[in-house]
Design an enzyme around this catalytic site. Structure first.
Site, PDB file in Angstrom:
ATOM      1  N   LYS A 237      56.605  42.319  52.000  1.00 24.70           N
ATOM      2  CA  LYS A 237      56.664  43.684  52.609  1.00 24.70           C
ATOM      3  C   LYS A 237      57.078  44.712  51.546  1.00 24.70           C
ATOM      4  O   LYS A 237      56.686  45.832  51.805  1.00 24.70           O
ATOM      5  CB  LYS A 237      57.401  43.514  53.870  1.00 24.70           C
ATOM      6  N   ARG A 238      57.772  44.209  50.753  1.00 19.22           N
ATOM      7  CA  ARG A 238      58.158  45.373  49.825  1.00 19.22           C
ATOM      8  C   ARG A 238      56.969  45.908  48.960  1.00 19.22           C
ATOM      9  O   ARG A 238      57.216  47.049  48.151  1.00 19.22           O
ATOM     10  CB  ARG A 238      59.331  44.847  48.940  1.00 19.22           C
TER      11      ARG A 238
END
Ligand code: GLU
Length: 508
Positions: free
Chosen positions: A264-265
């Site tokens: 997700k980063r």
């Protein structure tokens, strides 16, 4: 008769749904629809510590946006509900008891502090990965190491306990994965997983198996990260004496550089969304979503469908119903699928071009400031769509259709606005002003006649003309632009623009 296909997507509301999760949901959905089966949405929220408020609604909303509609599930109802595990809390304990009674599981009294101490002592002796397993369990406080009386005494006094799986020693567990083929795992590498917690909640493993059984799930299709849990799950089915579902573990989605799993980063850092919808954390950090970034749901889903699956030929563009028709688990690959953000934009472009001018106009209208006629907006969309990836590109690149010119393209002014350009523009303006029947064809023929009469090349007239009418150095056909803008606007811009551009040129 074979059982009706029933598959489920079983996310935990520990955060927003990552695009990998959407792909899992999509493949489950496609598989169900392909086989005339049911697709179920079950929320697995037994881990109270990791519960994130809002995540469940986010998951439901995301699937809705994508058009992946469950037949049953959280937010949809159905006969085998409730479909949220915390609402089923009371039904799991008898199943944990059943396993203790038949010897597949046992009761353990070790406190978190006891476990911490064991881990620390092992680490001090150079064993950093201490496990509660078929060797260490004999030195812990449980119904295998303690006498029956002692266990009963502790239970009677209300001492908290967990139920743990009694992982057999040195046994090969085999199961066939629909994507990976036969998988064999030796139990000596597996620990005695907690199945039921002192809080009265089952863990993921127990709840997942019990619910898959009660909800009559025939195929478990999920991400590769669950493959290590599959041997335990297989043993649990056997321990209950239940028929195992078929398993299919989907390949990982890899970062664009192919180095590791897409997290997700990665998304906002590398300039693309990894979530279907925008998500704001409780700390106020926002992650962007495909929807809000201007992607069409069907383009997003189309792109996702090909992250791990292929139709066996070069075809790439499918709407949901075509995907259903073509999908098969046999064509899902084992190796990680690399995510390509540029290709994702390409998909959006294809879907954008496929929309009619009127459909695009309807999407663009609420994004505009100012009131414009529906037909005018549609005409602009028709002109601009070949060059646009997102609807907002139409509005941004075509800003001169929706407002006055605020800047003239610097490079065009420097390179194309020559000493004689003002005079040429003035004469062109005169010719254009004389057109009575304003339209693409009449403008084009007046323009061509002008070039011929003045013995000028297109390059001596075209760029200046475009600059005055649009402020830009590039764009669609000038004749069409002028036709859409209307005669008054074009004449006005040319009349006022000549001296403004002269000024800019003089001070540059
Ligand atoms: N709750 C698990 C998850 O968050 C489900 C895994 C499975 O499908 O069995 O992905």
């Amino acid at each position: 008769m074979a059982n009706k296909v029933r598959v489920r997507f079983a996310p935990s509301p520990t955060g927003p749904l990552h695009m990998g999760g959407v792909r899992t949901a999509l493949y489950n959905y496609l598989f169900a629809k392909k086989h005339g089966g049911d697709f179920i949405l079950r929320i697995e929220d037994t881990d109270e510590k990791r519960f994130v408020p809002g995540a469940q609604d986010y998951i439901i909303e995301s699937l809705k946006w994508c058009g992946i509609e469950p037949n049953e599930g959280a937010g949809y109802g159905g006969e085998l509900g409730p479909y949220i595990q915390s609402e089923r809390k009371d039904l799991y304990k008898p199943y944990a008891d059943m396993l203790v009674e038949n010897g597949s599981a046992y009761i353990a009294f070790d406190s978190p502090e006891d476990l911490e101490l064991m881990r620390k002592q092992a680490a001090d002796q150079g064993l950093p990965n201490w496990q509660y397993n078929n060797i260490t369990r004999s030195s812990m406080k449980n119904s295998i190491s303690l006498s029956k009386e002692e266990v009963e005494k502790r239970l009677a006094s209300g001492e908290p306990y967990t139920v743990r799986m009694k992982m057999p020693r040195n046994q090969d567990i085999k199961f066939e994965d629909e994507i990976r083929g036969w998988v064999t795992v030796n139990t000596n590498n597996l620990d005695d997983k907690v199945l039921f917690k002192p809080t009265g909640m089952p863990t993921y493993h127990l709840a997942n198996i019990v619910d898959d059984h009660l909800m009559q799930i025939t195929h478990v299709i999920r991400g590769e990260e669950w493959l290590p849990s599959a041997p335990l799950h297989v043993l649990l089915y056997d321990a209950f004496g239940w028929e195992r579902p078929k398993f299919a573990h989907l390949p990982l989605i890899l970062r664009p550089d192919g180095k590791g799993k897409l997290s997700k980063r990665d998304g906002d850092k590398l300039g693309f969304p990894v979530f279907p919808l925008d998500w704001t954390t409780t700390e106020g950090e926002t992650y962007s979503g495909y929807k809000e970034s201007g992607y069409f749901a069907d383009a997003f889903i189309n792109m996702l469908s090909l992250l791990g699956w292929n139709p066996g030929n070069n075809e790439e563009l499918f709407k949901l119903d075509e995907m259903i028709e073509k999908f098969s688990i046999e064509r899902v690959g084992k190796s990680g699928a690399r995510f390509d953000p540029d290709k994702t934009k390409w998909f959006n472009q294809q879907y954008l071009r496929d929309l009619s001018n009127e459909e695009l106009g309807k999407i663009a209208e609420p994004m505009l400031s100012g009131n414009f006629e529906t037909e005018y907006i549609a005409n602009v969309c028709g002109l601009m769509k070949e060059r646009a990836t997102f609807v907002r590109d139409i509005i941004e690149d075509g800003d001169y259709f929706f407002g006055e010119i605020t800047a003239y393209d610097d490079k065009t002014v420097r390179k194309k606005w020559k000493d004689n350009t003002p005079e040429i523009m003035q004469e062109l303006l005169t010719d254009l002003s004389a057109i009575e029947n304003w339209g693409t064809e009449s403008i084009e023929s007046v323009f061509s006649a002008f070039l011929e009469r003045k013995e000028l090349g297109f390059g001596q007239v075209g760029p200046g003309f475009r600059l005055l009418v649009t402020g830009k150095g590039m764009g669609p056909s000038m004749f069409e632009i002028c036709s859409v803008l209307g005669k008054d606007k074009v004449i006005e811009r040319m009349t006022n623009g000549i001296s403004i551009v002269n000024e800019i040129k003089a001070t540059a």
